[in-house]
Design a protein around this motif. Sequence first.
Motif, PDB file in Angstrom:
ATOM      1  N   UNK A  10       0.629  -1.312  -0.016  1.00 12.68           N
ATOM      2  CA  UNK A  10       0.283  -0.290  -0.186  1.00 12.68           C
ATOM      3  C   UNK A  10       0.538   1.258  -0.163  1.00 12.68           C
ATOM      4  N   UNK A  47       1.163  13.784   3.811  1.00  8.54           N
ATOM      5  CA  UNK A  47       0.717  13.448   2.477  1.00  8.54           C
ATOM      6  C   UNK A  47       0.391  11.968   2.239  1.00  8.54           C
ATOM      7  N   UNK A  48      -0.540  12.072   1.551  1.00 12.38           N
ATOM      8  CA  UNK A  48      -1.855  10.849   1.189  1.00 12.38           C
ATOM      9  C   UNK A  48      -1.905  10.268   0.757  1.00 12.38           C
ATOM     10  N   UNK A  49      -2.073   9.185   0.868  1.00 11.09           N
ATOM     11  CA  UNK A  49      -1.140   8.212   0.123  1.00 11.09           C
ATOM     12  C   UNK A  49      -2.109   7.186  -0.621  1.00 11.09           C
ATOM     13  N   UNK A  50      -3.169   7.780  -0.976  1.00 14.08           N
ATOM     14  CA  UNK A  50      -4.151   7.560  -1.581  1.00 14.08           C
ATOM     15  C   UNK A  50      -4.902   6.769  -0.873  1.00 14.08           C
ATOM     16  N   UNK A  51      -6.232   6.081  -1.843  1.00 13.93           N
ATOM     17  CA  UNK A  51      -7.267   4.542  -0.622  1.00 13.93           C
ATOM     18  C   UNK A  51      -6.962   3.654  -1.086  1.00 13.93           C
ATOM     19  N   UNK A  52      -7.370   3.218   0.783  1.00 17.42           N
ATOM     20  CA  UNK A  52      -6.638   1.781   0.706  1.00 17.42           C
ATOM     21  C   UNK A  52      -7.564   0.754   0.874  1.00 17.42           C
ATOM     22  N   UNK A 107       4.397   3.069   1.585  1.00 14.92           N
ATOM     23  CA  UNK A 107       5.744   3.261   2.842  1.00 14.92           C
ATOM     24  C   UNK A 107       5.500   2.848   4.348  1.00 14.92           C
TER      25      UNK A 107
END
Lengths: 673, 677
Positions: free
Chosen positions: B211, B239-244, B213
Amino acid sequence: MACLLEAPLRISVLSEVTATSRHYVDRLFDPDPQKVLQGVIDMKNAVIGNNKQKANLIVLGAVPRLLYLLQQSSSGLDLRTECAVVLGSLAMGTENNIKSLVDCHIIPALLQGLLSPELIFIEACLRCLRTVFISPVTPVQLLYTDPTVIPHLMSLLSSSQKTQEYITQIFSHCCKTSDHQTVLFNHSAVQHIAPLLISPSYKVRMQALKCFSVLAYENTQVSMTLVNVLVDGEPLSQVFVRMMQRDQPVEMQLTAAKCLTFMCRAGAIQTEESCIVLKTLPCLVRMCSKDHLLEERVDGAETLAYLIEPDVELQRIASTTDHLVAMLADYFKYPSSVSAITDIKRLDHDLKHAHELRQAAFKLYASLGSNDEDIRKKITDTENMMDRIVSGLSESSIKVRLAAVRCLHSLSRSVQQLRTSFHDHAVWKPLMKLLQNAPDDVLIMASSTLCNLLLEFSPSKEPILESGVIELLCSLTQSDSPALRINGIWALMNMAFQADQKVKVEIVGCLGTEQLFRLLSDPDNSVLMKTLGLLRNLLSTRPHIDQIMSSHGKQIMQAVTLILEAEQSIEVKEQTLCILANIADGNTAKDLIMTNDDMLQKIKYYMSHSSVKLQLAATFCISNLIWNEEDGSQERQDKLRELGFVDVLHKLSQASDPNLSDRAKTAMQQYLA
Amino acid sequence: KQKYIHRWTTLPRRLCSCLQYILLLIRGCHTTAIFSPQSLSLSAYSSSGLTGFWIEEAIIKKKTEELGAGSLPLVDPGVYNYQEQDLNERLKRLYPAVNEEETPLPRSWSPKDKYSYIGLSQNNLRVHYKGHGKNHKDAASVRATHPIPAACGIYYFEVKIVSKGRDGYMGIGLSAQGVNMNRLPGWDKHSYGYHGDDGHSFCSSGTGHPYGPTFTTGDVIGCCVNLINNTCFYTKNGISLGVAFTDLPPNLYPTVGLQTPGEIVDANFGQQPFVFDIEDYMSEWRAKIHGMIARFPIGDRLGEWQAVLQNMVSSYLVHHGYCATATSFARATQTMIQEDQTSIKNRQRIQKLVLAGRVGEAIEATQQLYPGLLERNPNLLFVLKCRQFVEMVNGTDSEVRCLAIRSPKSQDSYPGSPNLSPRHGASNPHLHTGGTESPTCSNGVTPLKSKNRSSIKYPSASSSASSSTSSSPSSINYSESNSSDSTKSQPRSANSTQETSDSEMEIEAEHYSNGVVDGSSARIMNGTYKHEEILQPDDNSVGNGVLDEECSNGRQLCGGNQAATERMIQFGRELQALNEQLCREYGKNAAHKKMLQDAFSLLAYSDPWNCPVGQQLDPTQRESLCSALNSAILESQNLPKHPPLMLALGQATACVQLMARVRSGSCSFARVDNFLH
């Protein structure tokens, strides 16, 4: 006037021109000014949204008459204004219309009109000028021919919201080169336009923002000024950050992000500042998402690629933001199979943007992967990524080919990728194809990539060699472009590293000693370095040294002498001495040095040089010459002792540098044995 | 002097209704008790029935306000008060649609809902691992105190990794109630997590997916739940990591899990500003949903819509009696008005009276114009009279105003604008006319002073040279109360024994307070007295300009007029009687009781405008009553009780509330008040 002179065209079209169109033009010549005004107003109503009517009127010569009326001071304000409005309407038509208008010298006439004291007339002129200048067919330079125009436009910026909107729009479309930037900057564009960023009118804010983005692009002077500008007490960068808020229109977010990107790349904002890391970068990543228009996604990806290009930390952050790497894979899915079936219009739209999308994605991948090994792995692990690059290399669009090869180049910096995915997908094949007859910018990237593919651990090296790459690379070394020369010689150097005798001979044969000498006197220092590197690689392992020296020894020794005698950098001389050391390692080649007293004196000189690097290289050379186990070592030792080398070695064995003293001691031992 | 004291102590024996209490309170006896609660135990009052009850309430209200603690008891108010306030403000701003009485927001980790290997500290915000951490069987989790309410729309919390401990096997995420806590979030059904050691996301499964880091000591991990589309994304250091995760179930709790010794994480549920700009993300969704509403297709019925809207506007204007506006609107849009002009104007007149605080006149006018209306609506009448009482306190009702103000002209000084606040306009003339009444003092504070004197320091006032000239107002008061006592006590005595004992309790209490008065007649230590003492030096030392200013600020009971005060007391008794009558006829009415209590409570304070129940005196409080009366009149005329516009608004509001209950997160950004400008 120019547009009236094209008689043949005129006649052919005239036949189609309706009587009504002619009637409109005729009325412009009425002696009664009141009737002329009514005629112009009727014409205005007739041409709105009617491209055919516009073309007809232009062909019938309405433009010169309208311009005449517009310039005539005897015409009333109403009439002059209406003329400008009609001309503006005509300009809204096709590109041909614009061309005709420009040919009729509409621009100087309208610029002259801006000197009027009447705001309403000025606005009409500006509106028409705006329409003309934003067209791609209008030569931008026309704005700058009269040096009084720009300052006058600046002064008009305070008149009304409309003048602000039109003038900033003209500026943002007419600022194409750094010269234009400088002209605008010198006329205080920054100070004049900055207050417009908080205008109540969205259009004004937007155009002002666009102005800043074109002004700041690759311009350190403008960017440095921008960071210190305050708008209503707030730093400009904060104003841009506010414009990037997610509830703002996308166009505004994107343009504000561009402004900050350009300021950052110009060095005015540090890359680690929060307005870049936490605002600009996420904003640009967002622009790449599926939710946005294709144009916005292209723009977003390209800007992001530009932003992160030089900074590995930004590359790392971007690579983890919102699944960017996976998100970009979607750029390759246009036109989608769905669009082809359902909707012709959409297919057309998709097709138009497909190339742009692909090249933008390649560019961004290239930036993302340019430094970090983990990111490169993440990219190559993306679905069908290598296949996409391979097919991208042979696409019809030159832009896509260039971007694809840039991406490949970026990924080729990875040892692991060179060994695995690059080999698995035989990327060298399309790459080699690309190198044939490609334009220079593609060639530079492709050859640079080739350099990496020719590294000794690359499994692609063999097949590339077999495909006749040497000839190609040798031809590159003769290019006018230093970048191409260096890539060519670099690739040859890599190729020669630990290569077979056959390859080396082929390289020397193909390149020719003449070309080799030309490269050794290349004005570009790095070309020279790589050429020396090539020589060093060629002159490795004893049989190769002897063979090459036997055929080209004289020239090589000449070149070495030349470099050692010339004003060259330490690095260059070090390389040269290393070549000498290699020569000294040969069996027969040794004699070329031993019989050259001048050369021996030079070696002795460099052994006492102030640079340890050079001392070391020179000592290495001597050490090779006096090495015991070889034929004739005794005579060489004796001769060198006579020349006083032993004393020098003795002195060097006391040197403070451990490497140097070790090397000198080892050499001394040859005498003792 | 002794005589009065005697009356003080003896009279209460015959008092049994609240009104007598009010009387005493005005005289400042019980204020002692109220202003120094520590001298009276609350339990002494708790059994004293109705009257005791409302005093007690007043005390509690006062106490809680002094503490400033709100309704939530705190572990350590001294240290966390500021943070708590910060948290409340931030949560209110982030989640305005959440009704915390129905669905409380998570504010800390739950000390009950955790595995034993989890230790909590720092106000239940810090989590540390205290197990062996040998293998995954030693994993331990903790949930927040409450699930995430759907009405948040978008919910966000952050976790800072204080220490990654031995292996950094930390999971941050969400889980439903009842999910095994001996596990890391994400491993089980209805459990979701993002793990620090490998950066994988776990969606109800023991195997994760790549998913984001990895994360470790010093990182701040955020978890955002979008309840509009039921997805979740994480952030790392802002920082957004995107939809999980997608398709999340409702009612998930913020959850963290730890697995090896030394792991420590701190939660931020809004106590501190977030690293990630969640408000920016929210603004995007707000814009999206507003856009969706704005673009909602209404199809071909555009013309119909216009007619509907015009009718709504027109009926709204008519309803509120904007007669002229309604007429011109009808003319412009060519619509019809159902009600005739005079009816509208009548209603308008009555409304203006209520809004100006002249409730007595409003009642009269209503009775005259709509005979039988109030008789049929005894509850409305009661509410009106309650308000009339409050307005008497305010000094705005005409019954006290005509007593207080000499020039009748000023009665008409209220234009009919519904938003007009009549309070200040009312109090100023009173002060000045009152001032001239007293010959000894020439400034506006005098009435207050004399009133205070008559109420508190009465015994000494009689010997004072500066006492009021004409007659002793207090003695009038007394005779009045006396007479009322006798009349009141009759019906009362017929009541149950319970009430008798109640009144006895009251008497006891009074004895106590009287004792204070008696024991130190010269230095009575109660609030009202102090108040006077503070005022007095001002009187003497400060120049006239300042005094004028002061008197314009000073507001007095019944406009500071003695006769008016008496009239008010009289009215209060009638009101009490009315309440009792209503109780007999219709049974007990809690709302009425409360209303009466609140109204009477005003008298418990020296400055009713600045007391816990002082809100009643605000002119805006008239508005609801005004609309209730208006509705009643309309109903009696067989016209709609509420204007359709308000019905539509109410419908929309109710729909949004319903959305929250059926867990539609978009309600957060579809709030009705966003569209009312």
